[in-house]
Every structure is written in C-alpha cells, then in structure tokens.
Design an enzyme around this catalytic site. Sequence first.
Site, short mmCIF file in Angstrom:
data_model
loop_
_atom_site.label_atom_id
_atom_site.label_comp_id
_atom_site.label_asym_id
_atom_site.label_seq_id
_atom_site.Cartn_x
_atom_site.Cartn_y
_atom_site.Cartn_z
N GLU A 171 18.05 42.45 33.94
CA GLU A 171 19.07 43.19 34.27
C GLU A 171 18.98 44.78 33.74
O GLU A 171 19.69 45.18 33.54
CB GLU A 171 20.34 42.92 33.87
C1 FAD Z 1 13.69 34.90 32.63
C2 FAD Z 1 13.67 36.16 33.43
C3 FAD Z 1 14.49 36.16 34.55
C4 FAD Z 1 14.46 37.29 35.18
N1 FAD Z 1 14.98 37.39 36.59
C5 FAD Z 1 14.77 38.53 37.72
C6 FAD Z 1 15.33 38.32 38.77
O1 FAD Z 1 16.29 37.17 39.26
N2 FAD Z 1 15.07 39.28 39.68
C7 FAD Z 1 14.18 40.51 39.29
O2 FAD Z 1 14.04 41.22 40.36
N3 FAD Z 1 13.62 40.40 38.09
C8 FAD Z 1 13.85 39.57 37.16
N4 FAD Z 1 13.55 39.52 35.91
C9 FAD Z 1 12.58 40.75 35.60
C10 FAD Z 1 13.35 41.55 34.64
O3 FAD Z 1 14.44 42.26 35.14
C11 FAD Z 1 12.29 42.51 34.07
O4 FAD Z 1 11.45 41.78 33.17
C12 FAD Z 1 12.91 43.54 33.18
O5 FAD Z 1 13.31 44.69 33.98
C13 FAD Z 1 11.70 44.45 32.56
O6 FAD Z 1 10.61 44.90 33.12
P1 FAD Z 1 9.16 44.38 32.80
O7 FAD Z 1 9.13 43.16 32.27
O8 FAD Z 1 8.15 44.92 33.76
O9 FAD Z 1 8.79 45.33 31.54
P2 FAD Z 1 8.59 46.90 31.50
O10 FAD Z 1 9.21 47.70 32.65
O11 FAD Z 1 6.96 46.85 31.58
O12 FAD Z 1 9.11 47.30 30.04
C14 FAD Z 1 8.48 46.80 28.70
C15 FAD Z 1 9.09 47.85 27.49
O13 FAD Z 1 8.99 49.15 27.81
C16 FAD Z 1 10.27 49.84 27.99
N5 FAD Z 1 10.23 50.83 28.94
C17 FAD Z 1 9.91 50.85 30.14
N6 FAD Z 1 10.17 51.87 30.80
C18 FAD Z 1 10.90 52.81 30.00
C19 FAD Z 1 11.54 54.14 29.90
N7 FAD Z 1 11.26 54.80 30.96
N8 FAD Z 1 11.95 54.47 28.93
C20 FAD Z 1 12.10 53.67 27.76
N9 FAD Z 1 11.73 52.27 27.76
C21 FAD Z 1 10.87 51.99 28.88
C22 FAD Z 1 11.29 48.60 28.00
O14 FAD Z 1 12.37 48.83 27.83
C23 FAD Z 1 10.48 47.18 27.57
O15 FAD Z 1 11.01 47.11 26.15
C24 FAD Z 1 13.53 38.50 35.01
C25 FAD Z 1 12.89 38.60 33.96
C26 FAD Z 1 12.79 37.22 33.24
C27 FAD Z 1 12.05 37.32 31.83
#
Ligand code: FAD
Length: 603
Positions: free
Chosen positions: A441
């Site tokens: 989220e």
């Molecule tokens: C169990 C689980 C359930 C989920 N359920 C859903 C779902 O139902 N629907 C859905 O669409 N998604 C879902 N997700 C996805 C989830 O919302 C994403 O994993 C999350 O938004 C982070 O994206 P990412 O994993 O690609 O991390 P990334 O975007 O690659 O981020 C990696 C790190 O970099 C940081 N970061 C990235 N960009 C910035 C920035 N501009 N400034 C500061 N820090 C930054 C982040 O805070 C994080 O710590 C789920 C994930 C999990 C693990």
Amino acid sequence: MAQLLAEKRDFDFVMWEQFNNEKFLENEKYEAFNKKTCDMILTEARKIAIKEMLPTMAEGDKVGLKFEDGVVTTPECFKPVFDLLKEGEWGNLGVPEVMGGQGAPSFVASAVSEYFMAGRSALSSYVSMGSGAAAMIQLYGTEEQKKKYVKRMVSAEWGGTMLLTEPNAGSDVGALETSAVKNPDGTYSITGNKIFITCGEHDLCSNIIHPVLARIEGAPAGTKGISIFIVPKYFVNDDGSLGDRNDIWCTGIEHKHGIVASATCSMAMGAKGTCIGYLLGNENEGMKIMFNMMNGARMHTGLQGLAYASGAYQLALNYARERVQMRELGQPHDAPPVTIIKHPDVRRNLLWMKSYVNGMRSFYQYMDYQEELSKIADTEEERALADGIFELLTPIIKSYLANRGYEVCVQAVQVFGGAGYTKDYLAEQYMRDCKIASIYEGTCGIQAMDLLGRKMGMQGGKVFMTFLAAIQNTIDEAKGLTELADLGERTQKMLNKLGEVAAHLGKNAMSPQYKTAFAHSLPYLDVMGDTIMAWMNLWRAVTATQKLAAKPKGKDLPFYEGQIKTAEFFIRTVVPTSMGRMDTILDMCSAAIDISDEAFGGL
Ligand SMILES: Cc1cc2nc3c(=O)[nH]c(=O)nc-3n(C[C@H](O)[C@H](O)[C@H](O)COP(=O)(O)OP(=O)(O)OC[C@H]3O[C@@H](n4cnc5c(N)ncnc54)[C@H](O)[C@@H]3O)c2cc1C
C-alpha cells in the site's frame, strides 16, 4: 482470567468514554444502531475471533497454499471460518446500505476488523478485499456495473483485488506497461502481467472481480495516462449467472516470510486469448479512482499493525504472568522464584508495549471519528476540515502503525525468551505477519514523502494548524488537573517543538536543500506519530482522571489507574527520545545526500 486478543473494556473506554461516540448514533443514518447493539456486535465478533479464527492461525501458517495449474487452494481450515463470516455478513458491517451492506458506524466496523485481523490475519483479506473494490465501482461505475457486481462482492460471494504492481512498476505505478485496446463493442482488450496481487486467485469465492490499471493505446506516459478496468475472472451474464472464463490467469504464488496463507499472485492477462476489461469511470482517470480504494487500504494496513501488536502484547502479558523464573530483585538467595512480570525489565517492556497499543487504538478511533464528522457534521466547513484531517493523517496511520506495530511484536517475542523464537507460540507469527504492513500500500518511505510533499501544506496549512489546535485542547485540559499538570507541560514542550520542526522542514523542502529535507521525511513522520501517541495517552489519562473522581469500584479502578500510569510512562520515557529525534531534524544533517554512491562501499 487471562485475556486473548484486545480486552473489550478498552474498546468500551475509547468508543464511549474517550470519544463519546454515542452522539453519532443519534443521527438518523444510524437508526438501526444504539450503544447496546454496538456492544453486542463487538462481543460476538470477539467471540468468533477467539473461538473460530484464532485456532486456525498456526495451522493456516503451517499448511500454507497449494498452487497447481493456475488454481490456488487455501488451507482446509479456512473454509468453515470463511463461510461463517460470509453467512454472518461480517464483511459488510461497515459498508453503506445502498451497496448492500449494514451501514454500521466506522468506529464499530473497525473495532470488529481489529478482532478479525488479530484472530486470523491471512484469512481476513479474502473477506475484506471484495468490499474495497466494490466501493470504487459504486462510486464510479455505470448503473449496469453497479447492479452486476457490487452486492455480490460486498457479501463475499465474489472476491475482489487491486492490480497495480508490475515487475517494473512498484512504487512507480506510472511506469506500468499493461495495455488496453478499445474494441468496437466498447470493451477493451487488456494485455500485461501483474505481480504481488493479494487474493488474485483462490478457491473461497465463485468469482473474482479484478480492478486493473492499464494504459490505453496512445494515452500519455506516467500516471496521467492510466485508466482502470473491471476485469472479471468469469464473465457475468445479464441475469447475474456466471458465463465463460476470461483470459486472466494466476501464473504463480509467492513464498513469503509472513501472511503465508494469503495468496500473493502473479497474474497474466491476454496470454492465452483475449482478456476483456470494462472501463470504470473515464479514460485516464485510473489513478484518481484507484486512490479511493488505496486510501481505505492504507487505513486497513495501519489496522493490521495495531491488531497484530495488540494480539502479541496480550500473549506476552499472559506469558509474563505464568512463566516463573528467578527470585524477585532484592530478595534473599533462598527466596522462591517468581513470575517474570515481577522483574523490572519485563515490566518496563510490557508497559512500553501497552503505551503503543493504547495510543495506536485511540489514534485509529480518532480517524474513525473524523470520518464520521466528515459525513455528518453540521456545516460544510466542519465536514471539509474533518476530511482534511483524515487525509493529513492517512500516511501516518499507515506507516506509523505498521512500523511501531512490528516493533511491539518484536518486543512480545522477547518477553517469551527462547520460547518466543519457536513456533510453539503465536507471537513470532504475529511478528512475521506484521512486517508486510510497512511495505505494501505504498512503502513507509513513500508515505513520508506524501506527508511532507503534499499533506502538510493542505488548504494552505490550515488543516495542520487545526490538528495542532486539537492537541492543544487536550494539553489545556491536562494542565487544569493537578494530577496531570506535569504531563501536560511536558506534552506542551513536545507540541511546541513539533510546530518548530514542521516549519523548518517545510521551508527546507522548498529550498535548494530539498533533498536533505526529504532524507528527514520518515523521521518527521515518526515524530509526528510519537506526538500523536503522547496526545492519545494524555487524552486517555484526562478521561480516566475524570472517571476516578467518581470513585469507581471493582475492575474499573485498576483500569483507569492503568491509563494514567501508561501515559506517565510514555510521556516521561519515550517523549524525551522523540524530542532528541526532533533535534536531529532541526540539525538537517545532509550526510546521506552528500555521500557519494561509491563511498557507501561494497564495490
Ligand atoms: C505480500 C504482498 C502483497 C501485495 N499486494 C498487492 C496487491 O494486492 N496489489 C498490488 O498492486 N500490489 C501489491 N503488492 C505490491 C506492493 O504494493 C509493492 O511491493 C510496493 O508498493 C513496493 O514496490 P516494490 O516492491 O516494487 O518496491 P520498489 O518500488 O522497488 O522500492 C524498493 C525500495 O525503494 C524505496 N523507494 C522507491 N522509490 C522511492 C522514492 N521515489 N523515494 C523514496 N524511496 C523510494 C521504497 O520505499 C522501497 O524501500 C503486494 C506486495 C506484497 C509483498
């Protein structure tokens, strides 16, 4: 008698004594509810959570999910509980009547959700996701779409999801590659892959309705060009019966650290034939519409942090009252051993946990209070301000409760000693299940950027000033009570300093040092959260002091005294460390920005 999950007494205190929610029940909207019915609902929910859900928690975690040929099978023990919740219409308690829900006030619905989440974290998402997605359809759908989907999603007959994330589009949703092409009949053909989709596929519902974010051919790049589509797993005929299978398939599930039995699915659309989607709202309005569901989901995620922390605290407390180890400090060598709750360090740890659990529950109920006000306050101005406060605090309720909730779970494991590190007790499962709340989220880092970059300046800063004034009210009340005057003074210093830090950081965020300011955005979100915890604990103490004046008897006496001691603990031991964190923000150290990428090492 030892308690499992949160004591109902604490909900009673917050709902009826701290927030005086009875006034909301006088509104004609809540004709079907009075204090007694709310009590009965909560008592029944607690019973179901303890007797029916909690016994499935360890088993669901152990058995996990099965994935075979695109089908996800949930643990056998989930099915009777899911059916019980569905038949009892528990999932639609807080959903408006116009959508087929029961229209209960949000403060009751969220208290029930806290019980259900703490009772069985992985199962509750299957029940609640449908309502969240249905709310978007209710707001933005055509009459036909509403008629087709909403009631059956709200009743949990059909499930719901939200499909945003892709391999190259996580925090950066605007980078998504899923595409949509308009067909002559007005439907769209969707092609793309999504990952990490909660409840993307499972065997608990006969159909799943997926809201999918995609870019229509030729639409602008970034978030501006995103549209949202309703993509049903099975098409729905005009008479409501299920038709053919749509081309949306689960291609795999994640093997996770926690919430093991909640299906986190990879989804492929249009890989085998044609995946048909129906536009929801207007073209390119996808992000605006999805934010509607995401704001609710952010509240829900914060509630997870609170629910797991509360469940873990209660387990640790029970264990501390039973586990006998060592003699009491200061007693002779041959003195008998005592339960560990007698040891000063364990007491400190328990009170630290209690101060957060209490503060977080009151904070959550404060959000519910603002939500009610935003709907039924007398004037348009009051409603807009309540809405503004709710929006301002949404990133904090999501991130702060996720992070502090996790820390409370970690400390609960500590109380169990070696036993806490085994799977014999649920504390370690709460800890694992809780970690996800800081990630999905929108990660905590993203929430902090939202707070500093967008929310602080809402309505020209008026919302933030109103929020500070609300805290000031409680402080003034405390200063007027002899017993709490000192705690009031200490909280006053914290509030003054928060105002100073906010002005300082806000100014820097709009200066050439903006990157340094944003490096301090999460610590800032944390000190704002700490201030809210101090406020809520102080507010509880004020209420308890007023109640104590009437010389209560029985269990009420230690309950109210406990509120005052908890506030004293938080304000005298946690607040000073938070004031130190505020100093670090004022100092605006820029090392994290100045250091070169190479200088981090490891190359
Ligand atoms: C169990 C689980 C359930 C989920 N359920 C859903 C779902 O139902 N629907 C859905 O669409 N998604 C879902 N997700 C996805 C989830 O919302 C994403 O994993 C999350 O938004 C982070 O994206 P990412 O994993 O690609 O991390 P990334 O975007 O690659 O981020 C990696 C790190 O970099 C940081 N970061 C990235 N960009 C910035 C920035 N501009 N400034 C500061 N820090 C930054 C982040 O805070 C994080 O710590 C789920 C994930 C999990 C693990």
